[in-house]
Write an enzyme that holds these catalytic residues in place. Structure first.
Site, PDB file in Angstrom:
ATOM      1  N   SER A 238       3.648 -22.390  14.047  1.00 34.93           N
ATOM      2  CA  SER A 238       3.458 -20.998  14.427  1.00 34.93           C
ATOM      3  C   SER A 238       3.666 -20.135  13.188  1.00 34.93           C
ATOM      4  CB  SER A 238       4.467 -20.598  15.504  1.00 34.93           C
ATOM      5  OG  SER A 238       5.742 -20.447  14.902  1.00 34.93           O
ATOM      6  N   LYS A 239       3.529 -18.839  13.383  1.00 31.91           N
ATOM      7  CA  LYS A 239       3.596 -17.929  12.222  1.00 31.91           C
ATOM      8  C   LYS A 239       4.947 -18.011  11.503  1.00 31.91           C
ATOM      9  CE  LYS A 239      -0.001 -14.717  13.404  1.00 31.91           C
ATOM     10  NZ  LYS A 239      -0.231 -13.690  14.381  1.00 31.91           N
ATOM     11  N   ARG A 240       5.965 -18.471  12.207  1.00 36.53           N
ATOM     12  CA  ARG A 240       7.263 -18.611  11.556  1.00 36.53           C
ATOM     13  C   ARG A 240       7.185 -19.562  10.366  1.00 36.53           C
ATOM     14  NH1 ARG A 240      10.620 -21.554  14.414  1.00 36.53           N
ATOM     15  NH2 ARG A 240       9.007 -22.076  15.932  1.00 36.53           N
ATOM     16  N   HIS A 241       6.222 -20.484  10.420  1.00 36.41           N
ATOM     17  CA  HIS A 241       6.128 -21.501   9.362  1.00 36.41           C
ATOM     18  C   HIS A 241       5.217 -21.071   8.208  1.00 36.41           C
ATOM     19  CE1 HIS A 241       6.958 -23.801  13.158  1.00 36.41           C
ATOM     20  NE2 HIS A 241       7.956 -24.167  12.403  1.00 36.41           N
ATOM     21  N   GLY A 242       4.709 -19.856   8.260  1.00 39.48           N
ATOM     22  CA  GLY A 242       3.754 -19.407   7.238  1.00 39.48           C
ATOM     23  C   GLY A 242       2.483 -18.977   7.945  1.00 39.48           C
TER      24      GLY A 242
END
Ligand code: GLU
Length: 464
Positions: A238-242
């Protein structure tokens, strides 16, 4: 030419994300390798969430990655007549039925089933109903109750469920619109798709779709469900990972060949090789080497690949891309050095095109001010002599290639009795404005005599 027909079937409800791009790539590669056909189908039946903007974004991203399709794009929104006729077929054959249960009734049934320790499934109230009152209804597919549904997944092996685990899926909503699981079956069959490669979040759909293929009299295709992609923390990407949008990586200065190389390795391997061109992949890709475990997204590796492709890229092509970036930043590149020559001096240093453009700027814009710390150290009053000698020595050159330039600097070293370490940094600050740049000889060469002399004179003047 084989008879392989595969497809990519994105829902246009957002940008093309890393997982979708990998699915598209796997389909593309297999089609190319086996000289089959790659179909693009836009699954836009969810009217609320589908947008033209998303369609454009997906097409653009595929184009950027070089994933060309042989047929399509086909739009499900243009195929409603076909879907309706198939609903009618199933109704006529008694393989589908009208269900009049209201949302409240269904909720009550679901809760009761769960309380009783069962699965929250439709209980089949309307399955055997024969009257057809004038009231709102959905149409449900009559999933067989006996036996099981099994298939041999090309990646996961045999997958089997008992049919009484499966629900009577809604195939047409109250508003008359068909549902995803139904239309995907019709489209894959009507488009002659014989191998469905998609994310393994669809395994549960596949076992629901197979009975529909059979009911509609279609041949069931083969399936290959690709394991999902996780972040470094083993949670779903998800966006948390980039960034998860492929095109955001383009904006960040990544090359499409780096992205393709990166994507393919999220689940596929070939010995311990890491670097693959698209042609290599078309030759080497196979579903047999797609692993069963999830791929883990690693932005550092993507950056490493990008660095590799920048180092080894064709300077002329990179020049075009860097030129675009600089122009976008309002830099006048017409009155500056040749962009390929500029790129060659930066290929060893830049990890992204954005970094390269940043590093290229000074070639086109003479420093207005000098970096304070650099100037305090290297552009001091005692450097007047060195700058004067360098200006003289360079201006006397009749030709201006790297060897001539080196000779001119040797002359300055001899005359001044100073080592290059005492001259180079001063020249660098004068030409570039700071202490970071490609080798001085390269910079002088690429900037050209006129610009170099003018910048050196300006620096000299700044010393009073
Ligand atoms: N449209 C579906 C999605 O974007 C894919 C359907 C499929 O590949 O069967 O998730």
């Amino acid at each position: 030419m084989s008879d392989l027909r595969v497809r990519f079937a994105p829902s246009p409800t957002g940008y093309l994300h890393i997982g979708g791009a990998r699915t598209a790539l796997f389909n593309y590669l297999l089609a190319k390798k086996e000289q089959g056909i790659f179909v693009l189908r836009i699954e836009d039946t969810d009217v609320e969430r589908s947008t033209q903007e998303s369609v454009d974004a997906i097409l653009q991203a595929m184009d950027w990655l070089g994933l060309s399709y042989d047929e399509g794009p086909f739009y499900q929104s243009e195929r409603y007549d076909l879907y309706k006729s198939k609903v009618t077929d199933l109704l006529n054959k008694g393989l589908a039925y009208r269900c009049y249960c209201s949302a409240d009734e269904l909720n009550a049934k679901r809760e009761a089933a769960m309380k009783a320790g069962g699965k929250p499934r439709y209980d089949g109230t309307c399955r055997e109903r024969t009257d057809q009152p004038e009231a709102p209804f959905v149409i449900r597919f009559k999933t067989p109750r006996d036996g099981n549904t099994a298939f041999v997944d090309r990646i996961k092996g045999t997958i089997s469920v008992e049919n009484d685990e499966l629900d009577d899926l809604i195939i047409q909503r109250t508003d008359g619109n068909p549902t995803y699981n139904f239309v995907v079956v019709i489209d894959d069959a009507e488009m002659g798709i014989n191998l469905v490669i998609r994310g393994d979040d669809h395994v549960n759909n596949t076992v629901r779709q197979i009975p529909m293929y059979k009911a509609l009299g279609y041949e069931v295709p083969e399936f290959a469900h690709v394991p999902m992609i996780l972040g470094a923390d083993k949670k779903r990407l998800s966006k948390r990972h980039g960034a998860t949008s492929v095109m955001v990586y383009r904006e960040m200065g990544f090359l499409p060949e780096a992205m393709v190389n990166y994507l393919v390795r999220l689940g596929w391997s070939f010995g311990d090789e890491e670097i693959f061109s698209m042609d290599d992949l078309i030759e080497k890709f196979s579903l047999d080497s797609v692993g069963r475990s999830a791929g883990v997204f690693n932005p550092d590796k993507l950056l490493w690949l990008n660095e590799h492709y920048i180092k080894t890229g064709d300077p002329q092509r990179l020049a075009g891309l860097v030129a675009e970036l600089l122009e976008g930043q309002g830099v006048d590149i017409e009155n500056g050095p040749d962009m390929s020559a500029v790129v060659k001096t930066l290929q060893e240093r830049a990890k992204t095109l954005v970094e390269m453009a940043e590093g290229a700027r000074f070639y086109f814009e003479a420093p207005e001010i000098y970096d304070e710390t650099a100037a305090a150290k290297f552009l001091t009053a005692d450097k007047v002599g060195v700058l004067e000698m360098t200006i003289k020595s360079l201006s006397e050159l009749s030709s201006f290639d790297v060897e001539d330039i080196e000779r001119a600097f040797s002359f300055v070293m001899e005359e001044s009795g100073l080592k290059f370490g005492k001259i180079g940094p001063t020249v660098r600050v004068a030409l570039v404005g700071g202490t970071v740049s490609p080798s001085i000889y390269d910079v002088v060469y690429v900037l050209g005599k006129e610009a170099v002399l003018s910048r050196l004179k300006k620096a000299l003047a700044s010393l009073g």
